[in-house]
Design an enzyme around this catalytic site. Structure first.
Site, PDB file in Angstrom:
ATOM      1  N   GLY A 204     -13.906 -74.668  23.449  1.00 42.21           N
ATOM      2  CA  GLY A 204     -14.278 -73.295  23.121  1.00 42.21           C
ATOM      3  C   GLY A 204     -15.705 -72.899  23.447  1.00 42.21           C
ATOM      4  O   GLY A 204     -16.305 -72.102  22.724  1.00 42.21           O
TER       5      GLY A 204
ATOM      6  N   ASN B 164     -16.603 -71.014  26.045  1.00 40.34           N
ATOM      7  CA  ASN B 164     -16.541 -69.582  26.379  1.00 40.34           C
ATOM      8  C   ASN B 164     -16.328 -68.748  25.121  1.00 40.34           C
ATOM      9  O   ASN B 164     -16.894 -67.664  24.982  1.00 40.34           O
ATOM     10  CB  ASN B 164     -15.432 -69.313  27.400  1.00 40.34           C
ATOM     11  CG  ASN B 164     -15.895 -69.628  28.807  1.00 40.34           C
ATOM     12  OD1 ASN B 164     -16.732 -68.928  29.362  1.00 40.34           O
ATOM     13  ND2 ASN B 164     -15.369 -70.708  29.381  1.00 40.34           N
TER      14      ASN B 164
ATOM     15  N   ARG C 298       9.325 -71.413  24.658  1.00 36.74           N
ATOM     16  CA  ARG C 298       8.100 -70.659  24.937  1.00 36.74           C
ATOM     17  C   ARG C 298       8.175 -69.258  24.350  1.00 36.74           C
ATOM     18  O   ARG C 298       7.214 -68.732  23.804  1.00 36.74           O
ATOM     19  CB  ARG C 298       7.922 -70.526  26.457  1.00 36.74           C
ATOM     20  CG  ARG C 298       6.896 -71.439  27.032  1.00 36.74           C
ATOM     21  CD  ARG C 298       6.744 -71.203  28.526  1.00 36.74           C
ATOM     22  NE  ARG C 298       6.621 -72.478  29.213  1.00 36.74           N
ATOM     23  CZ  ARG C 298       5.563 -73.253  29.182  1.00 36.74           C
ATOM     24  NH1 ARG C 298       4.500 -72.914  28.499  1.00 36.74           N
ATOM     25  NH2 ARG C 298       5.543 -74.404  29.817  1.00 36.74           N
TER      26      ARG C 298
ATOM     27  N   MET D 164      -4.393 -73.351  27.116  1.00 33.59           N
ATOM     28  CA  MET D 164      -3.696 -74.156  28.120  1.00 33.59           C
ATOM     29  C   MET D 164      -2.171 -74.062  28.044  1.00 33.59           C
ATOM     30  O   MET D 164      -1.475 -75.034  28.332  1.00 33.59           O
ATOM     31  CB  MET D 164      -4.136 -75.633  27.985  1.00 33.59           C
ATOM     32  CG  MET D 164      -5.629 -75.829  28.176  1.00 33.59           C
ATOM     33  SD  MET D 164      -6.239 -75.209  29.765  1.00 33.59           S
ATOM     34  CE  MET D 164      -5.613 -76.483  30.854  1.00 33.59           C
ATOM     35  N   ARG D 165      -1.647 -72.917  27.663  1.00 32.51           N
ATOM     36  CA  ARG D 165      -0.196 -72.717  27.676  1.00 32.51           C
ATOM     37  C   ARG D 165       0.143 -71.595  28.635  1.00 32.51           C
ATOM     38  O   ARG D 165      -0.559 -70.577  28.685  1.00 32.51           O
ATOM     39  CB  ARG D 165       0.320 -72.313  26.284  1.00 32.51           C
ATOM     40  CG  ARG D 165       0.034 -73.278  25.174  1.00 32.51           C
ATOM     41  CD  ARG D 165       0.685 -74.625  25.333  1.00 32.51           C
ATOM     42  NE  ARG D 165       2.139 -74.547  25.439  1.00 32.51           N
ATOM     43  CZ  ARG D 165       2.903 -75.571  25.825  1.00 32.51           C
ATOM     44  NH1 ARG D 165       2.349 -76.723  26.165  1.00 32.51           N
ATOM     45  NH2 ARG D 165       4.203 -75.440  25.897  1.00 32.51           N
TER      46      ARG D 165
ATOM     47  N   LEU E 197       2.124 -68.383  29.580  1.00 33.40           N
ATOM     48  CA  LEU E 197       2.638 -67.303  28.722  1.00 33.40           C
ATOM     49  C   LEU E 197       3.874 -66.677  29.361  1.00 33.40           C
ATOM     50  O   LEU E 197       3.959 -66.558  30.586  1.00 33.40           O
ATOM     51  CB  LEU E 197       1.549 -66.245  28.546  1.00 33.40           C
ATOM     52  CG  LEU E 197       0.297 -66.757  27.819  1.00 33.40           C
ATOM     53  CD1 LEU E 197      -0.874 -65.798  27.998  1.00 33.40           C
ATOM     54  CD2 LEU E 197       0.587 -66.977  26.334  1.00 33.40           C
TER      55      LEU E 197
ATOM     56  N   ASN F 295      -8.735 -63.026  31.047  1.00 36.17           N
ATOM     57  CA  ASN F 295      -8.832 -64.485  31.152  1.00 36.17           C
ATOM     58  C   ASN F 295     -10.049 -64.840  31.979  1.00 36.17           C
ATOM     59  O   ASN F 295     -10.470 -64.060  32.830  1.00 36.17           O
ATOM     60  CB  ASN F 295      -7.571 -65.026  31.850  1.00 36.17           C
ATOM     61  CG  ASN F 295      -7.600 -66.539  32.039  1.00 36.17           C
ATOM     62  OD1 ASN F 295      -7.944 -67.281  31.119  1.00 36.17           O
ATOM     63  ND2 ASN F 295      -7.261 -67.010  33.228  1.00 36.17           N
TER      64      ASN F 295
ATOM     65  N   HIS G  52     -11.414 -67.844  34.609  1.00 30.30           N
ATOM     66  CA  HIS G  52     -10.913 -68.949  35.419  1.00 30.30           C
ATOM     67  C   HIS G  52     -12.071 -69.511  36.252  1.00 30.30           C
ATOM     68  O   HIS G  52     -12.845 -68.738  36.828  1.00 30.30           O
ATOM     69  CB  HIS G  52      -9.786 -68.445  36.346  1.00 30.30           C
ATOM     70  CG  HIS G  52      -9.215 -69.540  37.179  1.00 30.30           C
ATOM     71  ND1 HIS G  52      -8.357 -70.495  36.664  1.00 30.30           N
ATOM     72  CD2 HIS G  52      -9.397 -69.870  38.480  1.00 30.30           C
ATOM     73  CE1 HIS G  52      -8.032 -71.345  37.622  1.00 30.30           C
ATOM     74  NE2 HIS G  52      -8.653 -70.993  38.728  1.00 30.30           N
TER      75      HIS G  52
HETATM   76  C1  GRF Z   1     -13.264 -73.049  31.320  1.00 32.10           C
HETATM   77  O1  GRF Z   1     -13.698 -73.666  32.502  1.00 32.10           O
HETATM   78  C2  GRF Z   1     -12.422 -71.845  31.649  1.00 32.10           C
HETATM   79  O2  GRF Z   1     -12.829 -71.191  32.803  1.00 32.10           O
HETATM   80  C3  GRF Z   1     -11.061 -72.450  31.852  1.00 32.10           C
HETATM   81  O3  GRF Z   1     -10.968 -73.469  30.900  1.00 32.10           O
HETATM   82  C4  GRF Z   1     -12.277 -73.923  30.559  1.00 32.10           C
HETATM   83  C5  GRF Z   1     -12.418 -73.765  29.079  1.00 32.10           C
HETATM   84  O4  GRF Z   1     -13.630 -74.268  28.606  1.00 32.10           O
HETATM   85  N1  GRF Z   1     -10.038 -71.449  31.746  1.00 32.10           N
HETATM   86  P1  GRF Z   1     -14.131 -73.883  27.167  1.00 32.10           P
HETATM   87  O5  GRF Z   1     -13.064 -74.309  26.179  1.00 32.10           O
HETATM   88  O6  GRF Z   1     -14.370 -72.412  27.134  1.00 32.10           O
HETATM   89  O7  GRF Z   1     -15.405 -74.675  26.960  1.00 32.10           O
END
Ligand code: GRF
Length: 220
Positions: free
Chosen positions: A14, A16, A67, A92-93, A95, A109, A111
């Site tokens: 977490g 981000n 799901r 990480m799922r 949707l 999102n 990425h």
């Molecule tokens: C980040 O690199 C994000 O871009 C990707 O998964 C990672 C998550 O990292 N979708 P965090 O949990 O926010 O540290």
């Protein structure tokens, strides 16, 4: 204008999420973080969210037969909390189409690549393997196809010749933490919308935000 109520969906550390929580601590920020929801009880981000005084919830995907049922449970929780915008942050799922449609243009999102290059996992490994000299990160509206959807902001990050996926991911992550709060602010304030599957900006984007969304200042 009332601040938009945001839920952040996580599965892991977490970082981000933390960047979004820190940005939203400013009362002038157009969104408040109303909920952090994880599909894993052991997600490190849950502890950090609770420490920041944010409501947290765990909905374990393994407790559901499909799901669709898992997504329906998340959807019900988000609606019960009057959430306006959903931010995926290392969730990480995959949707279901129904869930994604239900939050169309209200779910974003981040990425770790310059989409549409390198959707999916192992982005840094693949960028290095391809001999790229630049990579970056992207914040986008979510569509049913994984890691696709109208792009809100991107940051370009150089790749050093001796980078490993680990060193590169650290540099890109610094940029992620800068652009995600900016992109959410654009969406929450209503400045950034979608028309014909492309980003439309209503009004002028402040110059500092505009430059940050394409080229952040980051250090090693
Ligand atoms: C980040 O690199 C994000 O871009 C990707 O998964 C990672 C998550 O990292 N979708 P965090 O949990 O926010 O540290």
């Amino acid at each position: 204008m009332a601040r938009k109520r945001v839920a952040i969906l996580i599965s892991g550390r977490g970082s981000n999420m933390t960047a979004l929580i820190e940005a939203a601590a400013d009362p002038d920020y157009p969104a408040e973080i109303a909920l952090v929801l994880s599909n894993r009880a052991d997600a490190g981000g849950l502890v950090r969210a609770a420490e920041a005084g944010i409501a947290t919830a765990v909905i374990d995907h393994k407790a559901f037969a499909s799901r669709a049922e898992f997504d329906a449970a998340m959807d019900a929780r988000l609606r019960a909390e009057n959430i306006d915008i959903v931010c995926l942050a290392g969730f990480m799922r995959l949707l279901t189409d129904g869930f994604v449609e239900g939050w169309r243009d209200r779910m974003i999102n981040i990425h770790p690549s310059l989409l549409p290059l390198f959707p999916g996992l192992d982005t840094h490994e693949r960028a290095i393997e391809a001999g790229m000299r630049l990579t970056g990160c992207t914040v986008h509206f979510v569509r049913a196809k994984m890691d696709s959807g109208p792009i809100i902001g991107q940051a370009a990050v150089p790749i050093a010749l001796d980078d490993t996926p680990d060193t590169l991911s650290k540099r890109v992550l610094t940029a992620e933490h800068q652009i995600y709060p900016l992109a959410l602010a654009l969406v929450a304030s209503g400045l950034a919308t979608v028309e014909n599957e492309r980003l439309v900006m209503r009004g002028d984007l402040p110059a500092d935000i505009a430059s940050m969304l394409v080229s952040p200042s980051f250090g090693d």
